[in-house]
Design a protein around this motif. Sequence first.
Motif, PDB file in Angstrom:
ATOM      1  N   VAL A 196       0.861  -1.184   0.000  1.00 24.31           N
ATOM      2  CA  VAL A 196       0.000   0.000   0.000  1.00 24.31           C
ATOM      3  C   VAL A 196       0.898   1.235   0.000  1.00 24.31           C
ATOM      4  O   VAL A 196       1.802   1.343   0.836  1.00 24.31           O
ATOM      5  CB  VAL A 196      -0.877   0.077   1.271  1.00 24.31           C
ATOM      6  N   VAL A 197       0.677   2.134  -0.940  1.00 23.79           N
ATOM      7  CA  VAL A 197       1.427   3.392  -0.954  1.00 23.79           C
ATOM      8  C   VAL A 197       0.440   4.547  -1.057  1.00 23.79           C
ATOM      9  O   VAL A 197      -0.474   4.525  -1.885  1.00 23.79           O
ATOM     10  CB  VAL A 197       2.434   3.460  -2.133  1.00 23.79           C
ATOM     11  N   GLN A 198       0.608   5.514  -0.183  1.00 14.85           N
ATOM     12  CA  GLN A 198      -0.237   6.718  -0.201  1.00 14.85           C
ATOM     13  C   GLN A 198       0.434   7.750  -1.100  1.00 14.85           C
ATOM     14  O   GLN A 198       1.644   7.976  -0.995  1.00 14.85           O
ATOM     15  CB  GLN A 198      -0.328   7.253   1.236  1.00 14.85           C
ATOM     16  N   TYR A 199      -0.336   8.333  -2.002  1.00 15.71           N
ATOM     17  CA  TYR A 199       0.224   9.396  -2.844  1.00 15.71           C
ATOM     18  C   TYR A 199       0.767  10.513  -1.965  1.00 15.71           C
ATOM     19  O   TYR A 199       0.220  10.790  -0.891  1.00 15.71           O
ATOM     20  CB  TYR A 199      -0.860   9.959  -3.766  1.00 15.71           C
ATOM     21  N   PRO A 200       1.843  11.180  -2.397  1.00 16.99           N
ATOM     22  CA  PRO A 200       2.393  12.249  -1.563  1.00 16.99           C
ATOM     23  C   PRO A 200       1.416  13.411  -1.419  1.00 16.99           C
ATOM     24  O   PRO A 200       0.645  13.707  -2.330  1.00 16.99           O
ATOM     25  CB  PRO A 200       3.654  12.697  -2.310  1.00 16.99           C
ATOM     26  N   THR A 201       1.476  14.030  -0.264  1.00 15.70           N
ATOM     27  CA  THR A 201       0.551  15.120   0.041  1.00 15.70           C
ATOM     28  C   THR A 201       1.163  16.423  -0.452  1.00 15.70           C
ATOM     29  O   THR A 201       1.796  17.141   0.301  1.00 15.70           O
ATOM     30  CB  THR A 201       0.292  15.186   1.543  1.00 15.70           C
ATOM     31  N   LEU A 202       0.976  16.671  -1.738  1.00  8.85           N
ATOM     32  CA  LEU A 202       1.597  17.848  -2.339  1.00  8.85           C
ATOM     33  C   LEU A 202       0.723  19.089  -2.182  1.00  8.85           C
ATOM     34  O   LEU A 202       1.165  20.196  -2.394  1.00  8.85           O
ATOM     35  CB  LEU A 202       1.855  17.591  -3.829  1.00  8.85           C
ATOM     36  N   THR A 203      -0.531  18.882  -1.812  1.00  9.87           N
ATOM     37  CA  THR A 203      -1.409  20.053  -1.648  1.00  9.87           C
ATOM     38  C   THR A 203      -1.312  20.581  -0.222  1.00  9.87           C
ATOM     39  O   THR A 203      -1.128  19.822   0.716  1.00  9.87           O
ATOM     40  CB  THR A 203      -2.871  19.677  -1.957  1.00  9.87           C
ATOM     41  N   ARG A 204      -1.451  21.866  -0.081  1.00  5.45           N
ATOM     42  CA  ARG A 204      -1.417  22.481   1.250  1.00  5.45           C
ATOM     43  C   ARG A 204      -2.817  22.939   1.687  1.00  5.45           C
ATOM     44  O   ARG A 204      -2.965  23.690   2.623  1.00  5.45           O
ATOM     45  CB  ARG A 204      -0.463  23.702   1.260  1.00  5.45           C
ATOM     46  N   THR A 235     -13.401  18.994  14.621  1.00 12.68           N
ATOM     47  CA  THR A 235     -12.268  18.104  14.338  1.00 12.68           C
ATOM     48  C   THR A 235     -11.439  18.590  13.156  1.00 12.68           C
ATOM     49  O   THR A 235     -10.214  18.458  13.153  1.00 12.68           O
ATOM     50  CB  THR A 235     -12.780  16.671  14.016  1.00 12.68           C
ATOM     51  N   LEU A 236     -12.102  19.170  12.140  1.00 14.30           N
ATOM     52  CA  LEU A 236     -11.436  19.337  10.846  1.00 14.30           C
ATOM     53  C   LEU A 236     -11.049  20.764  10.465  1.00 14.30           C
ATOM     54  O   LEU A 236     -10.120  20.949   9.681  1.00 14.30           O
ATOM     55  CB  LEU A 236     -12.345  18.775   9.730  1.00 14.30           C
ATOM     56  N   VAL A 237     -11.754  21.766  10.973  1.00 15.13           N
ATOM     57  CA  VAL A 237     -11.481  23.133  10.509  1.00 15.13           C
ATOM     58  C   VAL A 237     -10.023  23.506  10.808  1.00 15.13           C
ATOM     59  O   VAL A 237      -9.514  23.302  11.913  1.00 15.13           O
ATOM     60  CB  VAL A 237     -12.457  24.142  11.158  1.00 15.13           C
ATOM     61  N   GLY A 238      -9.358  24.007   9.769  1.00 13.86           N
ATOM     62  CA  GLY A 238      -7.958  24.425   9.917  1.00 13.86           C
ATOM     63  C   GLY A 238      -6.965  23.306   9.679  1.00 13.86           C
ATOM     64  O   GLY A 238      -5.752  23.525   9.676  1.00 13.86           O
ATOM     65  N   ARG A 239      -7.443  22.089   9.446  1.00 13.07           N
ATOM     66  CA  ARG A 239      -6.537  20.952   9.237  1.00 13.07           C
ATOM     67  C   ARG A 239      -6.219  20.795   7.751  1.00 13.07           C
ATOM     68  O   ARG A 239      -7.077  21.018   6.901  1.00 13.07           O
ATOM     69  CB  ARG A 239      -7.200  19.647   9.718  1.00 13.07           C
ATOM     70  N   ARG A 240      -4.970  20.360   7.451  1.00 14.75           N
ATOM     71  CA  ARG A 240      -4.630  19.996   6.082  1.00 14.75           C
ATOM     72  C   ARG A 240      -5.523  18.833   5.651  1.00 14.75           C
ATOM     73  O   ARG A 240      -5.897  18.000   6.461  1.00 14.75           O
ATOM     74  CB  ARG A 240      -3.163  19.537   6.022  1.00 14.75           C
ATOM     75  N   LEU A 241      -5.813  18.754   4.341  1.00 14.71           N
ATOM     76  CA  LEU A 241      -6.752  17.740   3.868  1.00 14.71           C
ATOM     77  C   LEU A 241      -6.294  16.327   4.207  1.00 14.71           C
ATOM     78  O   LEU A 241      -7.088  15.488   4.619  1.00 14.71           O
ATOM     79  CB  LEU A 241      -6.959  17.851   2.349  1.00 14.71           C
ATOM     80  N   THR A 242      -4.991  16.060   4.042  1.00 12.45           N
ATOM     81  CA  THR A 242      -4.508  14.700   4.299  1.00 12.45           C
ATOM     82  C   THR A 242      -4.572  14.361   5.775  1.00 12.45           C
ATOM     83  O   THR A 242      -4.936  13.259   6.151  1.00 12.45           O
ATOM     84  CB  THR A 242      -3.057  14.568   3.844  1.00 12.45           C
ATOM     85  N   GLU A 243      -4.216  15.339   6.600  1.00 17.27           N
ATOM     86  CA  GLU A 243      -4.304  15.141   8.056  1.00 17.27           C
ATOM     87  C   GLU A 243      -5.774  14.915   8.417  1.00 17.27           C
ATOM     88  O   GLU A 243      -6.111  14.052   9.234  1.00 17.27           O
ATOM     89  CB  GLU A 243      -3.751  16.399   8.737  1.00 17.27           C
ATOM     90  N   ALA A 244      -6.654  15.699   7.778  1.00 16.50           N
ATOM     91  CA  ALA A 244      -8.096  15.581   8.047  1.00 16.50           C
ATOM     92  C   ALA A 244      -8.614  14.192   7.716  1.00 16.50           C
ATOM     93  O   ALA A 244      -9.426  13.625   8.449  1.00 16.50           O
ATOM     94  CB  ALA A 244      -8.864  16.639   7.240  1.00 16.50           C
ATOM     95  N   SER A 245      -8.115  13.595   6.623  1.00 12.02           N
ATOM     96  CA  SER A 245      -8.631  12.278   6.233  1.00 12.02           C
ATOM     97  C   SER A 245      -8.297  11.227   7.288  1.00 12.02           C
ATOM     98  O   SER A 245      -9.099  10.345   7.573  1.00 12.02           O
ATOM     99  CB  SER A 245      -8.101  11.866   4.862  1.00 12.02           C
ATOM    100  N   PRO A 253      -5.680  13.538  -6.912  1.00 17.46           N
ATOM    101  CA  PRO A 253      -4.881  12.367  -7.274  1.00 17.46           C
ATOM    102  C   PRO A 253      -3.665  12.195  -6.371  1.00 17.46           C
ATOM    103  O   PRO A 253      -3.244  11.094  -6.092  1.00 17.46           O
ATOM    104  CB  PRO A 253      -4.459  12.640  -8.718  1.00 17.46           C
ATOM    105  N   GLU A 254      -3.108  13.305  -5.885  1.00 13.58           N
ATOM    106  CA  GLU A 254      -1.910  13.165  -5.052  1.00 13.58           C
ATOM    107  C   GLU A 254      -2.226  12.673  -3.641  1.00 13.58           C
ATOM    108  O   GLU A 254      -1.335  12.517  -2.825  1.00 13.58           O
ATOM    109  CB  GLU A 254      -1.114  14.480  -4.987  1.00 13.58           C
ATOM    110  N   GLU A 255      -3.501  12.435  -3.341  1.00 14.24           N
ATOM    111  CA  GLU A 255      -3.833  11.928  -2.014  1.00 14.24           C
ATOM    112  C   GLU A 255      -4.529  10.570  -2.085  1.00 14.24           C
ATOM    113  O   GLU A 255      -5.193  10.146  -1.165  1.00 14.24           O
ATOM    114  CB  GLU A 255      -4.700  12.956  -1.274  1.00 14.24           C
ATOM    115  N   ARG A 256      -4.344   9.899  -3.204  1.00 15.87           N
ATOM    116  CA  ARG A 256      -4.939   8.570  -3.344  1.00 15.87           C
ATOM    117  C   ARG A 256      -4.054   7.512  -2.704  1.00 15.87           C
ATOM    118  O   ARG A 256      -2.920   7.762  -2.312  1.00 15.87           O
ATOM    119  CB  ARG A 256      -5.099   8.227  -4.824  1.00 15.87           C
TER     120      ARG A 256
END
Length: 340
Positions: free
Chosen positions: A123-131, A184-194, A227-230
């Motif tokens: 299993v590989v998580q796409y890199p979290t390139l979005t901020r 829980t989620l406001v202010g969190r990066r999307l990947t951290e949020a997931s 796509p970078e968070e798949r």
Amino acid sequence: MNADERRLQVLRAIVADYVSTHEPVGSKAIVDRHNLGVSSATVRNDMAALEEEGYIAQPHTSAGRVPTDKGYRLFVDRLHEVKPLSSAERRAIQHFLEGTLDLDEVMRRSVRLLAQLTRQVAVVQYPTLTRSTVRHVEVVPITQARLMLVLITDTGRVDQRVVELGDVITEDATARIRTVLNSTLVGRRLTEASALVAELPEEAPPELRDAMLRVCTVLIESLVEHPEERLVLGGTANLTRNVTDFPGSLRKVMEALEEQVVVLKLLAASRDPSTVTVRIGEENEAEEMRSTSVVSIGYGSPGMILGGMGVVGPTRMDYAGTMASVRAVAAYVGEILAGR
């Protein structure tokens, strides 16, 4: 060598033989195959002590013993260092990954390589390139059993999803779900949020758990849609090589691996590129994964985690070799992506 060290050697021998043969291990086999320098009677006494302490167990039909989850955990904890890969193995990894042009190709090759090296599911998580971070989550009732989820990010992206609840929900319950999601989620990066969303159903009170699970499953899709968070999975056929490793649970494991929430959770522990995390059997939170072991690590450049990767396999696995492979592939992928 004191008695504790000798027992650890006997446990190591049982783990090694059981991993390679898939047959319960008897004292005679240990004396024949492993040069421990003690008699069969001593090994039998050590095995009795290990069994009493819960590190090994006797399958009903056999005179031999097999390691328990507790035994594998002690074995892994006492691996003082992960054996390095040979230079040939390192060159093979480098050769396989070099010259890859785009991110998709790096991810595809990485997951294929990891599955081949370990003969497990990779299993590989796409890199979290979005901020992007979450600005607000709105939960709007459409009918009594259907909700609209609206995710708004600080970059102005608006994503709408419909959640079919399968049961009626009150306005009060809807408001409580909205409050939990935003706190829980406001202010969190999307990947951290997931990763945080994956935890919420278990933390919800019983009366909200089913609705929260459905909401979170849909919300995960919004959070990881980039796509970078798949996640990329490879080698699922490896699980079917030894069906007996998953008595009655292989189908559940395969189904769980199709759930983004479950797999993200497996990688959530691996946020450090310098430490290989091993979760064995019952240590896995997801009930469907408790016949498996998960070996995972973060990858990235110094000071910046880009994502996680790892392998899922039976508890009867070559832990030392698997840990070495996961660490090596993560290091190369981190270097490739950091150099872009």
